[in-house]
Design a protein around this motif. Structure first.
Motif, PDB file in Angstrom:
ATOM      1  N   ARG A 197      10.024  19.522  51.653  1.00  0.00           N
ATOM      2  CA  ARG A 197      11.434  19.498  52.055  1.00  0.00           C
ATOM      3  C   ARG A 197      11.897  18.048  52.175  1.00  0.00           C
ATOM      4  O   ARG A 197      11.083  17.146  52.388  1.00  0.00           O
ATOM      5  CB  ARG A 197      11.632  20.229  53.392  1.00  0.00           C
ATOM      6  CG  ARG A 197      11.369  21.737  53.285  1.00  0.00           C
ATOM      7  CD  ARG A 197      11.522  22.476  54.595  1.00  0.00           C
ATOM      8  NE  ARG A 197      11.220  23.899  54.391  1.00  0.00           N
ATOM      9  CZ  ARG A 197      12.110  24.824  54.058  1.00  0.00           C
ATOM     10  NH1 ARG A 197      13.390  24.476  53.935  1.00  0.00           N
ATOM     11  NH2 ARG A 197      11.744  26.073  53.866  1.00  0.00           N
ATOM     12  N   PRO A 198      13.215  17.800  52.048  1.00  0.00           N
ATOM     13  CA  PRO A 198      13.714  16.422  52.144  1.00  0.00           C
ATOM     14  C   PRO A 198      13.446  15.802  53.511  1.00  0.00           C
ATOM     15  O   PRO A 198      13.310  16.517  54.516  1.00  0.00           O
ATOM     16  CB  PRO A 198      15.219  16.575  51.909  1.00  0.00           C
ATOM     17  CG  PRO A 198      15.366  17.857  51.166  1.00  0.00           C
ATOM     18  CD  PRO A 198      14.286  18.748  51.701  1.00  0.00           C
ATOM     19  N   ASN A 199      13.388  14.488  53.539  1.00  0.00           N
ATOM     20  CA  ASN A 199      13.281  13.727  54.782  1.00  0.00           C
ATOM     21  C   ASN A 199      14.654  13.122  55.072  1.00  0.00           C
ATOM     22  O   ASN A 199      15.103  12.238  54.351  1.00  0.00           O
ATOM     23  CB  ASN A 199      12.238  12.619  54.622  1.00  0.00           C
ATOM     24  CG  ASN A 199      12.141  11.712  55.846  1.00  0.00           C
ATOM     25  OD1 ASN A 199      12.876  11.865  56.818  1.00  0.00           O
ATOM     26  ND2 ASN A 199      11.245  10.752  55.786  1.00  0.00           N
ATOM     27  N   PRO A 200      15.356  13.566  56.139  1.00  0.00           N
ATOM     28  CA  PRO A 200      16.690  13.044  56.420  1.00  0.00           C
ATOM     29  C   PRO A 200      16.703  11.564  56.799  1.00  0.00           C
ATOM     30  O   PRO A 200      17.745  10.911  56.737  1.00  0.00           O
ATOM     31  CB  PRO A 200      17.183  13.921  57.580  1.00  0.00           C
ATOM     32  CG  PRO A 200      15.934  14.397  58.236  1.00  0.00           C
ATOM     33  CD  PRO A 200      14.936  14.564  57.132  1.00  0.00           C
ATOM     34  N   HIS A 227       8.623   6.107  58.442  1.00  0.00           N
ATOM     35  CA  HIS A 227       7.696   5.900  57.323  1.00  0.00           C
ATOM     36  C   HIS A 227       8.297   6.152  55.945  1.00  0.00           C
ATOM     37  O   HIS A 227       7.702   5.793  54.934  1.00  0.00           O
ATOM     38  CB  HIS A 227       6.453   6.763  57.500  1.00  0.00           C
ATOM     39  CG  HIS A 227       6.750   8.210  57.773  1.00  0.00           C
ATOM     40  ND1 HIS A 227       7.206   9.078  56.821  1.00  0.00           N
ATOM     41  CD2 HIS A 227       6.649   8.932  58.919  1.00  0.00           C
ATOM     42  CE1 HIS A 227       7.363  10.281  57.349  1.00  0.00           C
ATOM     43  NE2 HIS A 227       7.046  10.224  58.624  1.00  0.00           N
ATOM     44  N   GLY A 228       9.450   6.803  55.850  1.00  0.00           N
ATOM     45  CA  GLY A 228      10.101   6.972  54.555  1.00  0.00           C
ATOM     46  C   GLY A 228       9.366   7.866  53.581  1.00  0.00           C
ATOM     47  O   GLY A 228       9.406   7.627  52.367  1.00  0.00           O
ATOM     48  N   MET A 229       8.728   8.921  54.066  1.00  0.00           N
ATOM     49  CA  MET A 229       7.983   9.827  53.195  1.00  0.00           C
ATOM     50  C   MET A 229       8.302  11.272  53.556  1.00  0.00           C
ATOM     51  O   MET A 229       8.632  11.588  54.697  1.00  0.00           O
ATOM     52  CB  MET A 229       6.476   9.603  53.331  1.00  0.00           C
ATOM     53  CG  MET A 229       6.029   8.172  53.119  1.00  0.00           C
ATOM     54  SD  MET A 229       4.236   7.963  53.282  1.00  0.00           S
ATOM     55  CE  MET A 229       3.707   8.472  51.660  1.00  0.00           C
ATOM     56  N   THR A 230       8.176  12.149  52.575  1.00  0.00           N
ATOM     57  CA  THR A 230       8.260  13.578  52.854  1.00  0.00           C
ATOM     58  C   THR A 230       6.883  14.067  53.305  1.00  0.00           C
ATOM     59  O   THR A 230       5.881  13.340  53.200  1.00  0.00           O
ATOM     60  CB  THR A 230       8.686  14.376  51.618  1.00  0.00           C
ATOM     61  OG1 THR A 230       7.646  14.282  50.625  1.00  0.00           O
ATOM     62  CG2 THR A 230       9.999  13.862  51.041  1.00  0.00           C
ATOM     63  N   VAL A 231       6.820  15.298  53.771  1.00  0.00           N
ATOM     64  CA  VAL A 231       5.548  15.879  54.181  1.00  0.00           C
ATOM     65  C   VAL A 231       4.568  15.915  53.012  1.00  0.00           C
ATOM     66  O   VAL A 231       3.375  15.609  53.172  1.00  0.00           O
ATOM     67  CB  VAL A 231       5.774  17.300  54.747  1.00  0.00           C
ATOM     68  CG1 VAL A 231       4.457  18.066  54.862  1.00  0.00           C
ATOM     69  CG2 VAL A 231       6.455  17.221  56.109  1.00  0.00           C
ATOM     70  N   GLY A 232       5.065  16.246  51.817  1.00  0.00           N
ATOM     71  CA  GLY A 232       4.195  16.293  50.651  1.00  0.00           C
ATOM     72  C   GLY A 232       3.614  14.923  50.314  1.00  0.00           C
ATOM     73  O   GLY A 232       2.424  14.802  49.981  1.00  0.00           O
ATOM     74  N   GLU A 233       4.442  13.898  50.379  1.00  0.00           N
ATOM     75  CA  GLU A 233       3.969  12.542  50.101  1.00  0.00           C
ATOM     76  C   GLU A 233       2.972  12.088  51.161  1.00  0.00           C
ATOM     77  O   GLU A 233       1.958  11.457  50.854  1.00  0.00           O
ATOM     78  CB  GLU A 233       5.161  11.595  50.037  1.00  0.00           C
ATOM     79  CG  GLU A 233       6.052  11.830  48.822  1.00  0.00           C
ATOM     80  CD  GLU A 233       7.340  11.026  48.854  1.00  0.00           C
ATOM     81  OE1 GLU A 233       7.804  10.607  47.785  1.00  0.00           O
ATOM     82  OE2 GLU A 233       7.895  10.818  49.965  1.00  0.00           O
ATOM     83  N   TYR A 234       3.266  12.422  52.408  1.00  0.00           N
ATOM     84  CA  TYR A 234       2.380  12.016  53.497  1.00  0.00           C
ATOM     85  C   TYR A 234       1.021  12.707  53.384  1.00  0.00           C
ATOM     86  O   TYR A 234      -0.022  12.105  53.650  1.00  0.00           O
ATOM     87  CB  TYR A 234       3.039  12.319  54.838  1.00  0.00           C
ATOM     88  CG  TYR A 234       2.290  11.767  56.029  1.00  0.00           C
ATOM     89  CD1 TYR A 234       2.131  10.394  56.198  1.00  0.00           C
ATOM     90  CD2 TYR A 234       1.739  12.612  56.990  1.00  0.00           C
ATOM     91  CE1 TYR A 234       1.449   9.878  57.278  1.00  0.00           C
ATOM     92  CE2 TYR A 234       1.058  12.107  58.081  1.00  0.00           C
ATOM     93  CZ  TYR A 234       0.914  10.739  58.231  1.00  0.00           C
ATOM     94  OH  TYR A 234       0.227  10.232  59.305  1.00  0.00           O
ATOM     95  N   ALA A 235       1.020  13.969  52.962  1.00  0.00           N
ATOM     96  CA  ALA A 235      -0.244  14.675  52.757  1.00  0.00           C
ATOM     97  C   ALA A 235      -1.089  13.975  51.690  1.00  0.00           C
ATOM     98  O   ALA A 235      -2.319  13.847  51.828  1.00  0.00           O
ATOM     99  CB  ALA A 235       0.027  16.126  52.354  1.00  0.00           C
TER     100      ALA A 235
END
Length: 423
Positions: A197-200, A227-235
């Motif tokens: 999902r988007p990161n606001p 941190h400027g990342m979505t959950v997918g990027e952070y994973a």
């Protein structure tokens, strides 16, 4: 064709003129509606109760064609809360659990994060296990006795789905839950499906970087506060940086958001937690969230959570705005409940693309009893470093404090590049 009978009459010019005026008016109304929609999307501070307005952005959960084949014939666990929805036409949505059940996916259990499966528990409040009254599925809390799924709870699963809306701030605990679930799944050799999902707050990176000695559930890894990342990027970063115990890797599949970049404005359609009610609160949260580690009330117990701050011991001569927190939805015991607090109303401030210290510095400077201000352990966990409290107490300017973050921010940005899914 219908106007051919009027070609040689005086009525034709009149009727044609009327038609053109009506078309022009219709165009203007339509254009105005579009512009208003865009304005509301970027500046609205009303309660978040509407569903997704920008239909060009397609969240991972909506792309069932891309992930249902991965779930068919599998025993599925899902980490979800009230934000885990599939958007529908006609200003509506269905919960991801209901959507998957309607597609005959064999969901065995739901894991719930902080605030619970329905998102109505206070911040930090222990959430109990239970049963979903609608589906009769067992709900296992990851913010109670256990913050990490046990091997026992995973043994009857073939795959775990993670679908939770985040707001891009390190001490917002959903990404700590993500880490714990990834680690448990890696230990059990179970793959994870992450519906992104988007990161606001994904359009900038700012704040102090966590020092590993201050690791807690409010911050598990050396990343900046924003941190400027979505959950997918952070994973992907958790895996790539080998942050799981013993250097384990979790088998993850990320379903990316369509038509999204980190610069895409995104208004959250559903409260991500009880005390983030609107776009303004979400934008201010990176800055005002630091007040959680102090004796200052940050709007909890009012209808303007994270849009104001105050305390009885702030100087009323300089902090002329006042309010009295009371128990309400999401805040049974707000700081200074029933006490008159002096502070500042930020509900109409312009928000720059940065995390700012100006309000916490102003509050500290206008405190009539500075010994009451910081809750040192809590503040260090929120800031990720013990240095920030000392810098504020010493009277350092915001510009000088932020200059001390820059080296760590530059290092993080280089690491972050390796894991980005979106521009």
């Amino acid at each position: 064709m219908r106007f051919s009978c009027f070609k040689n009459t005086v009525l034709f010019p009149i009727i044609l003129g009327i038609v053109l005026v009506l078309i022009s008016c219709a165009f203007k109304v339509k254009k105005g509606d579009v512009n208003n929609g865009k304005t509301q999307k970027h500046t609205s501070t009303s309660l978040i109760t509407e569903v997704q307005s920008d239909t060009s952005v397609v969240v991972g959960a909506n792309q069932t064609e891309n992930y249902l084949p991965l779930l068919k014939g599998k025993r599925v666990g899902i980490v979800a809360n009230q934000t885990s929805v599939v958007f529908k036409e006609g200003n509506s949505y269905t919960h991801i659990v209901d959507t998957l059940l309607s597609q005959n996916v064999d969901i065995k259990k739901v894991f719930s994060p902080e605030h619970g499966f329905r998102g109505n528990a206070d911040a930090g409040e222990l959430v109990k296990d239970g049963v979903d009254t609608k589906t009769q599925l067992p709900i296992l809390s990851l913010h109670g006795k256990h913050r990490k799924p046990t091997l026992e709870t995973l043994k009857d699963l073939d795959i775990v789905v993670f679908d939770i809306q985040d707001v891009g701030v390190r001490f917002y605990t959903y990404i700590s839950t993500l880490h714990n679930v990834m680690e448990a799944c890696a230990e059990a050799n179970i793959p994870m499906l992450i519906l992104d999902r988007p990161n606001p707050n994904g359009h900038y990176i700012d704040g102090p970087t966590l020092k590993i000695e201050n690791q807690s559930f409010l911050g598990m890894h050396p990343i900046p506060l924003v941190h400027g990342m979505t959950v997918g990027e952070y994973a992907k970063m958790i895996n790539g940086e080998k942050w799981l115990a013993n250097g384990l890797q979790c088998k993850i599949t990320v379903v990316p958001v369509k038509n999204y970049t980190h610069k895409t404005p995104y208004s959250l359609p559903i409260r991500p937690s009880p005390n983030l009610p609107n776009d303004k609160s979400i934008a201010l949260y990176p800055s005002l969230g630091l007040f959680e580690g102090t004796n200052i009330n940050a709007g909890r117990g009012t209808e303007f959570q994270f849009q104001r701050y105050g305390a009885p011991f702030l100087n009323p001569k300089t902090m002329t705005f006042s309010y009295t927190p009371q128990a309400n939805f999401g805040a049974k015991y707000p700081k200074h409940r029933g006490e008159l607090c002096y502070g500042e109303d930020l509900s109409n401030v312009e928000i720059n693309d940065e995390m700012t210290l100006k309000w916490i510095i102003k509050a500290y400077e206008n405190s009539t009893d500075k010994s009451k201000f910081f809750l040192t352990e809590g503040f260090t966990k929120h800031a990720g470093t013990a240095k920030l409290q000392k810098q504020i107490e010493s009277g350092m300017s915001e510009a000088n404090i932020k200059a001390t973050w820059q080296k760590d921010l530059d290092t993080f940005k280089k690491i972050r590049e390796k894991y980005l899914i979106y521009d």
